[in-house]
Scaffold this active site. Structure first.
Site, PDB file in Angstrom:
ATOM      1  N   ASP A  81      -0.576   2.535   8.454  1.00 42.68           N
ATOM      2  CA  ASP A  81      -1.155   1.787   9.574  1.00 42.68           C
ATOM      3  C   ASP A  81      -0.361   1.934  10.879  1.00 42.68           C
ATOM      4  O   ASP A  81      -0.888   1.668  11.954  1.00 42.68           O
ATOM      5  CB  ASP A  81      -1.251   0.299   9.224  1.00 42.68           C
ATOM      6  CG  ASP A  81      -2.072   0.049   7.971  1.00 42.68           C
ATOM      7  OD1 ASP A  81      -2.886   0.919   7.621  1.00 42.68           O
ATOM      8  OD2 ASP A  81      -1.884  -1.002   7.336  1.00 42.68           O
ATOM      9  N   GLY A 139       0.843  -1.196   0.000  1.00 46.00           N
ATOM     10  CA  GLY A 139       0.000   0.000   0.000  1.00 46.00           C
ATOM     11  C   GLY A 139       0.876   1.243   0.000  1.00 46.00           C
ATOM     12  O   GLY A 139       1.773   1.360   0.826  1.00 46.00           O
ATOM     13  N   GLY A 184       4.503  -6.465   4.793  1.00 51.83           N
ATOM     14  CA  GLY A 184       4.635  -7.450   3.721  1.00 51.83           C
ATOM     15  C   GLY A 184       5.880  -7.191   2.886  1.00 51.83           C
ATOM     16  O   GLY A 184       6.602  -8.123   2.501  1.00 51.83           O
ATOM     17  N   ARG A 223       0.897  -5.227  -4.987  1.00 51.69           N
ATOM     18  CA  ARG A 223       0.923  -6.391  -4.083  1.00 51.69           C
ATOM     19  C   ARG A 223       1.119  -7.592  -5.006  1.00 51.69           C
ATOM     20  O   ARG A 223       0.358  -7.748  -5.948  1.00 51.69           O
ATOM     21  CB  ARG A 223      -0.382  -6.494  -3.308  1.00 51.69           C
ATOM     22  CG  ARG A 223      -0.693  -5.250  -2.453  1.00 51.69           C
ATOM     23  CD  ARG A 223      -1.776  -5.518  -1.452  1.00 51.69           C
ATOM     24  NE  ARG A 223      -2.296  -4.306  -0.845  1.00 51.69           N
ATOM     25  CZ  ARG A 223      -1.731  -3.657   0.177  1.00 51.69           C
ATOM     26  NH1 ARG A 223      -0.611  -4.104   0.700  1.00 51.69           N
ATOM     27  NH2 ARG A 223      -2.293  -2.571   0.687  1.00 51.69           N
ATOM     28  N   ARG A 254      -5.932  -1.333   8.835  1.00 49.93           N
ATOM     29  CA  ARG A 254      -5.884  -2.804   8.865  1.00 49.93           C
ATOM     30  C   ARG A 254      -6.204  -3.289  10.273  1.00 49.93           C
ATOM     31  O   ARG A 254      -7.224  -2.887  10.810  1.00 49.93           O
ATOM     32  CB  ARG A 254      -4.509  -3.289   8.399  1.00 49.93           C
ATOM     33  CG  ARG A 254      -4.554  -4.598   7.642  1.00 49.93           C
ATOM     34  CD  ARG A 254      -3.171  -5.013   7.211  1.00 49.93           C
ATOM     35  NE  ARG A 254      -2.735  -4.379   5.993  1.00 49.93           N
ATOM     36  CZ  ARG A 254      -3.018  -4.827   4.779  1.00 49.93           C
ATOM     37  NH1 ARG A 254      -3.725  -5.898   4.623  1.00 49.93           N
ATOM     38  NH2 ARG A 254      -2.577  -4.201   3.717  1.00 49.93           N
TER      39      ARG A 254
HETATM   40  O1  F6P Z   1      -1.726  -1.244   4.726  1.00 49.75           O
HETATM   41  C1  F6P Z   1      -2.207  -0.062   4.189  1.00 49.75           C
HETATM   42  C2  F6P Z   1      -3.671  -0.186   3.851  1.00 49.75           C
HETATM   43  O2  F6P Z   1      -4.116   1.050   3.339  1.00 49.75           O
HETATM   44  C3  F6P Z   1      -4.571  -0.644   5.006  1.00 49.75           C
HETATM   45  O3  F6P Z   1      -4.884   0.393   5.912  1.00 49.75           O
HETATM   46  C4  F6P Z   1      -5.753  -1.174   4.268  1.00 49.75           C
HETATM   47  O4  F6P Z   1      -6.440  -2.155   5.034  1.00 49.75           O
HETATM   48  C5  F6P Z   1      -5.135  -1.799   3.042  1.00 49.75           C
HETATM   49  O5  F6P Z   1      -3.870  -1.169   2.860  1.00 49.75           O
HETATM   50  C6  F6P Z   1      -5.940  -1.631   1.784  1.00 49.75           C
HETATM   51  O6  F6P Z   1      -5.295  -2.331   0.764  1.00 49.75           O
HETATM   52  P1  F6P Z   1      -5.651  -2.188  -0.773  1.00 49.75           P
HETATM   53  O7  F6P Z   1      -5.220  -0.823  -1.220  1.00 49.75           O
HETATM   54  O8  F6P Z   1      -4.883  -3.272  -1.430  1.00 49.75           O
HETATM   55  O9  F6P Z   1      -7.139  -2.334  -0.896  1.00 49.75           O
END
Ligand code: F6P
Length: 379
Positions: A145, A22, A115, A83, A189
């Site tokens: 986070d 993220g 991660g 990711r 998260r």
């Molecule tokens: O880890 C950062 C974050 O923004 C979290 O707060 C959130 O749960 C997650 O990533 C959202 O992930 P994505 O952008 O893959 O939906």
């Protein structure tokens, strides 16, 4: 103790920078600072586009002053992020190593969250990579986070907190005008840090987060109690602002439905109607221009990470800590910045696990503070 090859990368060799997971406001500031330090030390800065996915694809680009000149104040990451499931496999990581070796890259700076840092460990795991893989790795913690072990702050947290507070100030205006209750869900998260700190800064009436270990019934009861408290106030406004961390174990729909039903039953038909609204801030919280603090934090951590890497440090993370916060045998104070430390990535992983399961000193301290603040907020 943190790992150190003791062997600095050969002068003039390529050193790559990668942002992953993220995105977080301030990642660009870290990329800019890392590029500048690498270049000024006589090495070749390279960027890996789209995180580990780009690494597997060999998507490397040269970086220099021209590429990073204007990125300091931009949100997101100019390198792109991703990711990547393929990097979770042995084959994916072997391809990534082959790409680095083919490009002659002798150092990799990984900017990202848990991660991404775990990925840096796996990439350079001696048992998996073998003795011939000659690329050192350093982590720079970046995640809104604030759930990364062994750093007091990660890049992006301050900006995200400011974004939440700004949104809540606006929501408060309309909530006050209508005497409504607003439940504002924020990212984070499994970690309630953002919700809690933003709640204090926004003057919220209640905050909900996973670490409170409340059942759904208890969460409903605490919101109802807060609204009843506001209704009992003599004057206006009777608005209620509840900040809910996304890790709270009850859905927004269920929470709103149950709170409204309970309040209707308690208040009876003769009182003004109960109107609860839900706003999910979602990815808004992750965007925007980084705050001055995040720009500075990112620049300092990237500086320390690169200088450490060029001095022969390996499999470590640049961390922002007070001296007393560093457990023994997990790191050293940076010689380049008195507020920064170099901590072993293995220790970071262990501490992160303890933080998330609620057993680390910091987790216990945060939980205590969260409970204290929870009682004070409605006043
Ligand atoms: O880890 C950062 C974050 O923004 C979290 O707060 C959130 O749960 C997650 O990533 C959202 O992930 P994505 O952008 O893959 O939906």
């Amino acid at each position: 103790m943190p790992s150190s090859t003791g062997t600095p990368p050969p002068p003039g060799s390529p050193i790559a920078i990668l942002s992953s997971g993220g995105d977080a406001p301030g990642m660009n500031a870290a990329i800019r600072a890392a590029t500048a330090v690498i270049a000024s030390a006589g090495y070749q800065p390279m960027g890996v586009r789209y995180g580990y996915r780009g690494l597997i694809a060999g998507d490397l680009v040269p970086l220099g002053p021209d590429q990073v000149a204007t990125i300091l104040r931009e949100g997101g990451t100019m390198l792109g992020s991703a990711r990547c499931q393929e990097f979770m496999t042995l084959e994916g990581r072997a391809t990534a190593r082959a790409r680095l070796t083919a490009a002659g890259v002798r150092g990799l700076v990984v900017i990202g969250g848990n991660g991404s840092l775990a990925g840096a460990m796996a990439l350079t795991d001696p048992a998996e990579a073998g003795p011939d893989f000659a690329c050192a790795v350093m982590g720079v913690p970046a995640s809104i986070d604030n759930d990364i072990g062994l750093t007091g702050m990660a890049i992006g947290v301050d900006t995200a907190m400011n974004t939440i507070v700004e949104a809540c100030d606006k929501i408060s205006d309309t909530a006050s005008a209508h005497d409504r209750t607003f439940i504002v869900e924020v990212m984070g998260r499994a970690c309630g840090y953002l919700a809690m700190t933003a709640a204090v800064a926004a003057g919220a009436d209640a905050v909900l987060f996973r670490e409170a270990e409340k059942t759904p019934d208890e969460v409903v009861a605490s919101v109802v109690k807060t609204v009843m408290h506001a209704r009992a106030r003599a004057g206006r406004p009777k608005r209620v602002l509840v900040i809910k961390s996304e890790g709270t174990p009850i859905s927004n729909d269920e929470l709103k439905t149950r709170v409204d039903a309970e309040l209707r039953a308690r208040l009876g038909p003769d009182t003004p109607p109960v109107e609860t609204r839900v706003t999910v801030l979602g990815h808004v919280v992750r965007g925007g221009r980084p705050s001055a603090f995040d720009r500075l934090l990112a620049s300092r951590l990237a500086n320390v990470a690169v200088r450490g890497l060029l001095a022969g440090h390996h499999r470590e993370m640049a961390a922002w800590l007070l001296p007393g916060d560093l457990p023994p045998d997990v790191g050293v104070r940076s010689t380049d910045d008195p507020y920064c430390f170099l901590v072993g990535l293995d220790a970071v992983q262990r501490e992160t696990a303890r933080l998330l399961e609620g057993t680390s000193d910091l987790a216990v301290w945060r939980r205590t503070v969260f409970h204290d603040v929870e009682d004070i907020l409605p006043y």
